[in-house]
Design an enzyme around this catalytic site. Structure first.
Site, PDB file in Angstrom:
ATOM      1  N   SER A 268       0.712  -1.095   0.007  1.00 58.93           N
ATOM      2  CA  SER A 268      -0.007   0.064   0.004  1.00 58.93           C
ATOM      3  C   SER A 268       0.823   1.322  -0.093  1.00 58.93           C
ATOM      4  CB  SER A 268      -0.700  -0.171   1.330  1.00 58.93           C
ATOM      5  OG  SER A 268      -1.770   1.156   1.373  1.00 58.93           O
TER       6      SER A 268
ATOM      7  N   TYR B   2      -3.504  -0.445  10.341  1.00 59.20           N
ATOM      8  CA  TYR B   2      -3.278  -1.157   8.770  1.00 59.20           C
ATOM      9  C   TYR B   2      -1.899  -0.454   8.436  1.00 59.20           C
ATOM     10  CZ  TYR B   2      -4.399  -1.247   3.809  1.00 59.20           C
ATOM     11  OH  TYR B   2      -4.034  -1.851   2.435  1.00 59.20           O
TER      12      TYR B   2
HETATM   13  O1  NJP Z   1      -9.890  -6.042  -0.985  1.00 62.28           O
HETATM   14  P1  NJP Z   1     -11.048  -6.788  -1.195  1.00 62.28           P
HETATM   15  P2  NJP Z   1      -9.124  -5.347  -2.155  1.00 62.28           P
HETATM   16  N1  NJP Z   1      -7.132 -15.549   3.877  1.00 62.28           N
HETATM   17  O2  NJP Z   1     -11.811  -6.636   0.186  1.00 62.28           O
HETATM   18  C1  NJP Z   1      -9.188 -12.436   0.743  1.00 62.28           C
HETATM   19  C2  NJP Z   1      -4.588  -3.708  -0.905  1.00 62.28           C
HETATM   20  N2  NJP Z   1      -5.025  -2.530  -1.096  1.00 62.28           N
HETATM   21  O3  NJP Z   1      -9.078  -6.252  -3.237  1.00 62.28           O
HETATM   22  O4  NJP Z   1     -11.190 -14.354   2.218  1.00 62.28           O
HETATM   23  C3  NJP Z   1      -7.395 -15.513   2.450  1.00 62.28           C
HETATM   24  O5  NJP Z   1     -11.938  -6.377  -2.160  1.00 62.28           O
HETATM   25  C4  NJP Z   1     -10.784 -11.876   0.470  1.00 62.28           C
HETATM   26  O6  NJP Z   1     -11.445 -13.091   0.010  1.00 62.28           O
HETATM   27  P3  NJP Z   1     -12.246 -14.074   1.371  1.00 62.28           P
HETATM   28  C5  NJP Z   1      -5.173  -4.440   0.652  1.00 62.28           C
HETATM   29  O7  NJP Z   1      -4.416  -4.254   1.602  1.00 62.28           O
HETATM   30  C6  NJP Z   1      -6.088  -2.185  -1.254  1.00 62.28           C
HETATM   31  O8  NJP Z   1      -8.813  -3.757  -2.494  1.00 62.28           O
HETATM   32  O9  NJP Z   1     -12.715 -15.131   0.526  1.00 62.28           O
HETATM   33  N3  NJP Z   1      -7.924 -14.619   1.806  1.00 62.28           N
HETATM   34  C7  NJP Z   1     -10.752 -11.129  -1.130  1.00 62.28           C
HETATM   35  O10 NJP Z   1     -10.553 -11.887  -1.957  1.00 62.28           O
HETATM   36  C8  NJP Z   1      -5.026  -6.133   0.183  1.00 62.28           C
HETATM   37  O11 NJP Z   1      -3.781  -6.530   0.481  1.00 62.28           O
HETATM   38  C9  NJP Z   1      -6.459  -0.937  -1.280  1.00 62.28           C
HETATM   39  O12 NJP Z   1     -13.171 -13.111   1.938  1.00 62.28           O
HETATM   40  C10 NJP Z   1      -8.284 -13.548   2.420  1.00 62.28           C
HETATM   41  C11 NJP Z   1      -9.466 -10.285  -0.834  1.00 62.28           C
HETATM   42  O13 NJP Z   1      -8.572 -10.948   0.328  1.00 62.28           O
HETATM   43  C12 NJP Z   1      -5.232  -6.066  -1.365  1.00 62.28           C
HETATM   44  O14 NJP Z   1      -5.028  -4.502  -1.767  1.00 62.28           O
HETATM   45  C13 NJP Z   1      -5.533   0.258  -1.243  1.00 62.28           C
HETATM   46  C14 NJP Z   1      -8.181 -13.493   3.748  1.00 62.28           C
HETATM   47  C15 NJP Z   1      -9.991  -8.745  -0.341  1.00 62.28           C
HETATM   48  O15 NJP Z   1     -10.534  -8.487  -1.311  1.00 62.28           O
HETATM   49  C16 NJP Z   1      -6.449  -6.540  -1.820  1.00 62.28           C
HETATM   50  O16 NJP Z   1      -7.317  -5.896  -1.307  1.00 62.28           O
HETATM   51  C17 NJP Z   1      -4.221  -0.024  -0.766  1.00 62.28           C
HETATM   52  C18 NJP Z   1      -7.467 -14.520   4.774  1.00 62.28           C
HETATM   53  N4  NJP Z   1      -7.206 -14.757   5.846  1.00 62.28           N
HETATM   54  C19 NJP Z   1      -3.936  -1.717  -0.538  1.00 62.28           C
HETATM   55  N5  NJP Z   1      -8.712 -12.428   4.210  1.00 62.28           N
HETATM   56  C20 NJP Z   1      -7.902  -0.091  -1.726  1.00 62.28           C
HETATM   57  N6  NJP Z   1      -8.791  -1.281  -2.094  1.00 62.28           N
HETATM   58  O17 NJP Z   1      -8.081   1.135  -1.705  1.00 62.28           O
HETATM   59  C21 NJP Z   1      -9.275 -11.716   3.072  1.00 62.28           C
HETATM   60  O18 NJP Z   1      -3.299   0.823  -0.653  1.00 62.28           O
HETATM   61  N7  NJP Z   1      -8.758 -12.461   2.131  1.00 62.28           N
END
Ligand code: NJP
Length: 240
Positions: free
Chosen positions: A140, A153
């Site tokens: 990030s 975070y």
């Molecule tokens: O978020 P979201 P993003 N084990 O909530 C999965 C970074 N980022 O795509 O577990 C395995 O739409 C969850 O799936 P499920 C952010 O920090 C974002 O934006 O099935 N999987 C879903 O597929 C992150 O590192 C922004 O619910 C786990 C996914 O993660 C990355 O981008 C800004 C899990 C999350 O999808 C992707 O986030 C920034 C686990 N324990 C950085 N927990 C932004 N969006 O603005 C969750 O600077 N998941």
């Protein structure tokens, strides 16, 4: 160049990870898509509907070592190789420090930091043996500068930057490349939000991040792209 190579993408149920999966599949890669909920199977089904055949879905919590080892074992069993790990799964919340419970603090570290460590640790023996591989982490912009109301975070993403930088030095001699992608605000479901809502119209799109992954992963073998930082034009960076 990526054709027939093997990638593991965590957090591929939705948001950025799901689009990374689509774009890497479009490059001809064989994929293991990972998520902690059964939503990951629907995501894999969508990929298959688009005609991509080498798609393995594994439901796994990346903060649990046994789950991560299982993801890697299943990938090796299916494809016999691992070329690329995309540590994308992550969670976040934004509140005043005194309002953060210790459980919340631990949880965000378990997923965002422990998950990245466990993923890298599990693929490294295979990559070291082959003297090749790429480990990318979606970190990030707050891994590079601090913000108010996001101490937990922000701390996880600083940790991930430190980990990735150190790991890069450690594995360079094995032909393994390590990099981070540091986006600003991206239109996803992150932090309990919704995707495609009018307020996020000018934010980065998942495609923007996925293209950066393709670019980094397909760099020629002699080159490592250490980091890509990207922001929507409307977002001030760096914060003064
Ligand atoms: O978020 P979201 P993003 N084990 O909530 C999965 C970074 N980022 O795509 O577990 C395995 O739409 C969850 O799936 P499920 C952010 O920090 C974002 O934006 O099935 N999987 C879903 O597929 C992150 O590192 C922004 O619910 C786990 C996914 O993660 C990355 O981008 C800004 C899990 C999350 O999808 C992707 O986030 C920034 C686990 N324990 C950085 N927990 C932004 N969006 O603005 C969750 O600077 N998941």
């Amino acid at each position: 160049m990526l054709k027939d190579q093997v990638a593991i993408i965590t957090g591929a149920s939705r948001g950025i990870g799901k689009e990374i999966a689509f774009q890497l599949a479009g490059q001809g890669m064989k994929l293991t898509v990972v998520g902690s909920s059964d939503e990951v199977y629907a995501s894999a089904e969508e990929l298959k509907q688009k005609g991509f055949t080498n798609i393995l879905a594994v439901q796994a919590d990346i903060s649990k070592e046994a789950d991560v080892q299982n993801v890697v074992a299943k990938t090796m069993e299916a494809y016999g190789d691992i070329d690329l790990l995309v540590n994308n799964a992550g969670i976040g919340f934004f509140k005043l420090t005194e309002e953060v419970t210790f459980d919340e603090w631990q949880k965000v570290f378990e997923v965002n930091v422990h998950g990245v460590f466990l993923g890298a640790k599990a693929v490294l023996p295979h990559m070291k043996e082959r003297k090749s591989g790429t480990i990318l982490t979606i970190s990030s912009d707050v891994g590079r500068y601090t913000i108010a109301n996001g101490s937990a975070y922000t701390a996880t993403k600083y940790a991930v930057q430190g980990f990735s930088g150190s790991l890069a030095q450690e594995v360079r001699e094995y032909g393994i490349r390590v990099g981070t992608i540091n986006p600003g605000m991206v239109d996803t479901y992150f932090a309990g939000g919704s995707q495609g809502v009018p307020e996020k119209e000018d934010w980065l799109k998942v495609e923007d991040i996925a293209k950066a992954v393709v670019y980094m992963a397909s760099a020629p073998k002699h080159m490592v792209i250490d980091e890509i930082v990207l922001h929507p034009l409307i977002q001030q960076y760096p914060i003064a």
